[in-house]
Design a protein around this motif. Structure first.
Motif, PDB file in Angstrom:
ATOM      1  N   LEU A 121       4.195   9.459 -10.096  1.00  0.00           N
ATOM      2  CA  LEU A 121       3.284   9.708 -11.422  1.00  0.00           C
ATOM      3  C   LEU A 121       2.728  11.260 -11.400  1.00  0.00           C
ATOM      4  CD1 LEU A 121       2.085   5.932 -12.041  1.00  0.00           C
ATOM      5  CD2 LEU A 121       4.033   7.235 -13.057  1.00  0.00           C
ATOM      6  N   PHE A 122       2.230  11.505 -10.424  1.00  0.00           N
ATOM      7  CA  PHE A 122       1.594  12.868 -10.439  1.00  0.00           C
ATOM      8  C   PHE A 122       2.622  13.872 -10.507  1.00  0.00           C
ATOM      9  CE2 PHE A 122       0.600  16.764  -8.039  1.00  0.00           C
ATOM     10  CZ  PHE A 122      -0.586  17.160  -8.737  1.00  0.00           C
ATOM     11  N   LEU A 123       3.660  13.750  -9.722  1.00  0.00           N
ATOM     12  CA  LEU A 123       4.920  14.746  -9.821  1.00  0.00           C
ATOM     13  C   LEU A 123       5.319  14.905 -11.483  1.00  0.00           C
ATOM     14  CD1 LEU A 123       6.686  14.259  -6.434  1.00  0.00           C
ATOM     15  CD2 LEU A 123       5.268  15.924  -7.258  1.00  0.00           C
ATOM     16  N   LEU A 124       5.579  13.468 -12.089  1.00  0.00           N
ATOM     17  CA  LEU A 124       6.257  13.492 -13.200  1.00  0.00           C
ATOM     18  C   LEU A 124       5.545  13.955 -14.389  1.00  0.00           C
ATOM     19  CD1 LEU A 124       8.371  10.320 -12.730  1.00  0.00           C
ATOM     20  CD2 LEU A 124       9.480  12.501 -12.993  1.00  0.00           C
ATOM     21  N   ILE A 125       4.153  13.444 -14.254  1.00  0.00           N
ATOM     22  CA  ILE A 125       3.321  13.803 -15.468  1.00  0.00           C
ATOM     23  C   ILE A 125       2.355  15.084 -15.232  1.00  0.00           C
ATOM     24  CG2 ILE A 125       0.962  13.002 -16.488  1.00  0.00           C
ATOM     25  CD1 ILE A 125       1.846   9.998 -15.784  1.00  0.00           C
TER      26      ILE A 125
ATOM     27  N   THR B  19       0.799  -1.196  -0.020  1.00  0.00           N
ATOM     28  CA  THR B  19      -0.120  -0.006  -0.020  1.00  0.00           C
ATOM     29  C   THR B  19       0.889   1.290  -0.095  1.00  0.00           C
ATOM     30  OG1 THR B  19      -1.599  -0.966   1.168  1.00  0.00           O
ATOM     31  CG2 THR B  19      -1.842   1.222   1.326  1.00  0.00           C
ATOM     32  N   VAL B  20       1.826   1.259   0.783  1.00  0.00           N
ATOM     33  CA  VAL B  20       2.826   2.476   1.037  1.00  0.00           C
ATOM     34  C   VAL B  20       3.755   2.608  -0.349  1.00  0.00           C
ATOM     35  CG1 VAL B  20       5.076   3.285   2.027  1.00  0.00           C
ATOM     36  CG2 VAL B  20       3.256   2.172   3.241  1.00  0.00           C
ATOM     37  N   ILE B  21       3.959   1.519  -1.192  1.00  0.00           N
ATOM     38  CA  ILE B  21       4.741   1.528  -2.313  1.00  0.00           C
ATOM     39  C   ILE B  21       3.551   2.142  -3.367  1.00  0.00           C
ATOM     40  CG2 ILE B  21       5.732   0.188  -4.219  1.00  0.00           C
ATOM     41  CD1 ILE B  21       6.853  -1.840  -1.983  1.00  0.00           C
ATOM     42  N   TYR B  22       2.546   1.630  -3.346  1.00  0.00           N
ATOM     43  CA  TYR B  22       1.334   2.008  -4.414  1.00  0.00           C
ATOM     44  C   TYR B  22       1.257   3.585  -4.336  1.00  0.00           C
ATOM     45  CZ  TYR B  22      -2.960   1.967  -6.831  1.00  0.00           C
ATOM     46  OH  TYR B  22      -4.125   2.134  -7.625  1.00  0.00           O
ATOM     47  N   PHE B  23       1.189   4.096  -3.119  1.00  0.00           N
ATOM     48  CA  PHE B  23       0.896   5.378  -2.735  1.00  0.00           C
ATOM     49  C   PHE B  23       1.980   6.157  -3.212  1.00  0.00           C
ATOM     50  CE2 PHE B  23       0.686   9.105   0.305  1.00  0.00           C
ATOM     51  CZ  PHE B  23      -0.363   9.740  -0.369  1.00  0.00           C
ATOM     52  N   THR B  24       3.104   5.636  -3.037  1.00  0.00           N
ATOM     53  CA  THR B  24       4.404   6.378  -3.490  1.00  0.00           C
ATOM     54  C   THR B  24       4.515   6.523  -4.760  1.00  0.00           C
ATOM     55  OG1 THR B  24       5.537   5.524  -1.449  1.00  0.00           O
ATOM     56  CG2 THR B  24       6.876   6.420  -3.178  1.00  0.00           C
TER      57      THR B  24
END
Length: 455
Positions: free
Chosen positions: A308-312, A298-303
Motif C-alpha cells: 500500500l505504501f508503494l502504491l499510494i 502478521t507477515v501478510i499484514y506487514f506485506t
C-alpha cells in the motif's frame, strides 16, 4: 601473604560484601543495566569522546569479577563498546586499545589455565590456522606495522573465542543465547537512535534518501555497509528470540524498525542478502513458532502495508525510483571492481604461497585508487595471505558450516547469518571487518557442538 589471603576471605564473607553483592546482582540482572550501557555508548558517540565509555565499562567489568556476577553480563558491554567510539578516535588511540585488549587477553588466558580449558574445537583450530597464515605473510609484507595490527586483532578474536567457548560450556547455553538475543534488542534500538541523531545533526531538512544515498555518510565507528552488516547479523537472532517468546510482540516491532533502517543504508550487498534469505528465514520462523497462523497473518499484514505504501506514496512520489537510482550509485562501479580485482590477483600471482601481507590491501590499491579493501573476501584472502591463507579460510568456513548444520534451533539461525555474511562478503568487505568478526565470535561460541544435544 597469609594475612592478605585472610583479609580477602574476611571481606568476601562480610555482611557489607553480601549486601553490595545482592544489590549489584539485582542491577546486573535487570534490563536497566543494558539500557545504561547503551545510553553511555550513545552519549560517548555523540560527544565524540574516548575515555567516558572506557572508564565506565572498566568499572562494570571490575564489579562483575569482584562480586562474582555471572560473566555473561559482559555481553552487552562488548556490543555497547562497538558502537561507542568513532574511527578517528580508534586510530588515534589504537595502541591504547591494543594495550587494553592485551590486558584482557592475559586475563582470559589466566582464567583458562585455572579451569583446565578445552581446546578441541574446530572453529578455534581454524582461527589458529588463519592466524598462522597471517604470520607467514609477514615475509612478503611491505607494511609491517599494518600487518602486525591485523595479526594483533586476529589474535584477540582467537583468544576471545576460546574464552567464550569455555565460558559458555560451563554455563547454561540456552539462557546465554536468550540473553544475547535480548542484548541485540537494545543494540537495535541504539543503532536506530544513532541513525536518527546522525540525520538530525547532518541532514535535517534534506531528502532522507538523498542524504543516505551520498557516499560521504559515515557514523564514525562504521560505514553504511558495516552498519547494514550488523543489522543482517542481528535480525536472524531476533527471529530466533521471537520463536522462544511469541507473546513478546515488541520483538517483531523492533525487527520491522530494523528492516526500515536497513533499507535507508543503501548497501547493495545487504539488499541482495535480504532478497535471497527473506523467504527461507520466514519459512524457518513459521516452522518454529507454535502459533503459526498468527505469525503468517502478521507477515501478510506487514506485506500489505508495504505494498500500500508503494502504491499510494512510494511510486507516485518517485520515492522508489529515487531509491533505486541512489542504490545503483552506491558502492563500486564495474570499472572499479575490475580494477581492484586485477590488482588483487596481480598481488596473488606475485606472492602465491603466503600472499602480499596481512592488511596490505591499502598499500597495493592506493597506487591506482582511493579504495582500502578488495571488497571481496576471496580476493582479499588470496592477495593478503595467499594459498595458505585461502586453505585456512576455507577450513574455517567448513568448520563453521559443519557446526551450524547440527540439528539445533539456534544453530539454524546462525547458519542463516553465516550464509548472509558469505553473500555480502562477495560484494563488500565484511568478513575481515573487526565489528563483524567480534559479533561472529560471540554467535559461534554459543553454538551447540554435539549432535546428541538437540533443542
Amino acid at each position: 601473604m597469609e594475612k592478605l589471603i585472610e583479609l580477602k576471605n574476611k571481606f568476601f564473607q562480610s555482611n557489607y560484601y553480601q549486601k553490595i553483592s545482592f544489590y549489584l546482582n539485582k542491577f546486573f540482572t535487570s534490563d536497566l543495566y543494558i539500557i545504561v550501557l547503551f545510553l553511555i555508548a550513545i552519549i560517548n558517540w555523540k560527544l565524540k569522546i574516548f575515555w567516558l565509555v572506557l572508564i565506565s565499562f572498566c568499572i562494570f567489568i571490575f564489579l562483575i569479577y569482584l562480586f562474582q556476577i555471572p560473566k555473561v553480563r559482559m555481553l552487552p558491554i562488548a556490543f555497547a563498546l562497538m558502537i561507542a567510539i568513532r574511527l578517528d578516535l580508534i586510530t588515534n588511540h589504537f595502541w591504547t586499545l591494543m594495550l587494553i585488549a592485551l590486558v584482557l587477553s592475559c586475563f582470559f588466558i589466566y582464567n583458562f589455565f585455572k579451569k583446565k580449558p578445552k581446546f578441541n574445537n574446530g572453529i578455534f583450530l581454524s582461527f589458529l590456522f588463519i592466524l598462522f597464515s597471517k604470520i607467514f605473510s609477514l615475509v612478503n609484507t611491505p607494511v609491517l606495522i599494518d600487518s602486525l595490527k591485523g595479526i594483533s586483532l586476529f589474535s584477540f578474536y582467537t583468544i576471545l573465542y576460546l574464552y567464550l567457548f569455555n565460558l559458555f560450556n560451563e554455563e547454561s547455553k540456552e539462557y546465554n543465547r536468550d540473553y544475547l538475543a535480548k542484548t541485540f534488542i537494545y543494540l537495535s534500538i541504539a543503532l536506530f537512535l544513532e541513525i536518527i541523531i546522525y540525520y538530525i545533526e547532518y541532514g535535517l531538512g534534506e531528502n532522507i534518501i538523498r542524504f543516505f544515498g551520498s557516499n560521504d555518510v559515515h557514523f564514525g565507528w562504521s560505514s553504511t555497509s558495516t552498519f547494514a552488516a550488523l543489522y543482517l547479523l542481528i535480525m536472524p537472532i531476533l527471529f530466533y528470540y521471537y520463536t522462544l517468546h511469541e507473546k513478546r510482540y515488541h520483538i517483531l516491532v523492533i525487527i520491522i524498525i530494523n528492516i526500515l533502517m536497513l533499507h535507508l543504508l543503501l548497501s547493495q550487498g545487504a539488499y541482495l542478502v535480504t532478497v535471497i534469505l527473506s523467504l527461507p528465514l520466514i519459512l524457518k520462523v513459521t516452522h518454529d513458532v507454535k502459533e503459526k497462523a498468527n505469525f503468517i497473518i502478521t507477515v501478510i499484514y506487514f506485506t500489505v502495508i508495504i505494498l500500500l505504501f508503494l502504491l499510494i506514496i512510494g511510486i507516485p512520489t518517485g520515492y522508489v525510483k529515487e531509491l533505486f537510482t541512489f542504490l545503483n550509485t552506491k558502492g563500486l562501479t564495474t570499472k572499479e571492481k575490475t580494477l581492484i580485482s586485477n590488482i588483487g590477483f596481480s598481488v596473488f600471482q606475485r606472492y602465491p604461497l603466503f600472499g602480499g601481507g596481512a592488511n596490505s590491501a591499502k598499500y597495493y590499491l592506493e597506487i591506482a585508487t582511493n579504495i582500502n579493501n578488495y571488497e571481496n573476501f576471496i580476493i582479499q584472502t588470496l592477495a593478503n595471505t595467499g594459498i595458505i591463507g585461502m586453505i585456512a579460510f576455507l577450513y574455517y568456513l567448513v568448520e563453521v558450516l559443519r557446526y551450524c548444520l547440527i540439528k539445533n534451533r539456534y544453530n539454524s539461525y546462525v547458519l542463516i547469518v553465516v550464509i548472509g555474511v558469505i553473500i555480502q562478503g562477495l560484494m563488500e568487505t565484511v568478513f575481515y571487518n573487526p565489528l563483524v568478526m567480534i559479533v561472529l565470535v560471540f554467535l559461534f561460541s554459543l553454538l551447540t557442538f554435539e549432535k546428541e544435544k538437540q533443542n
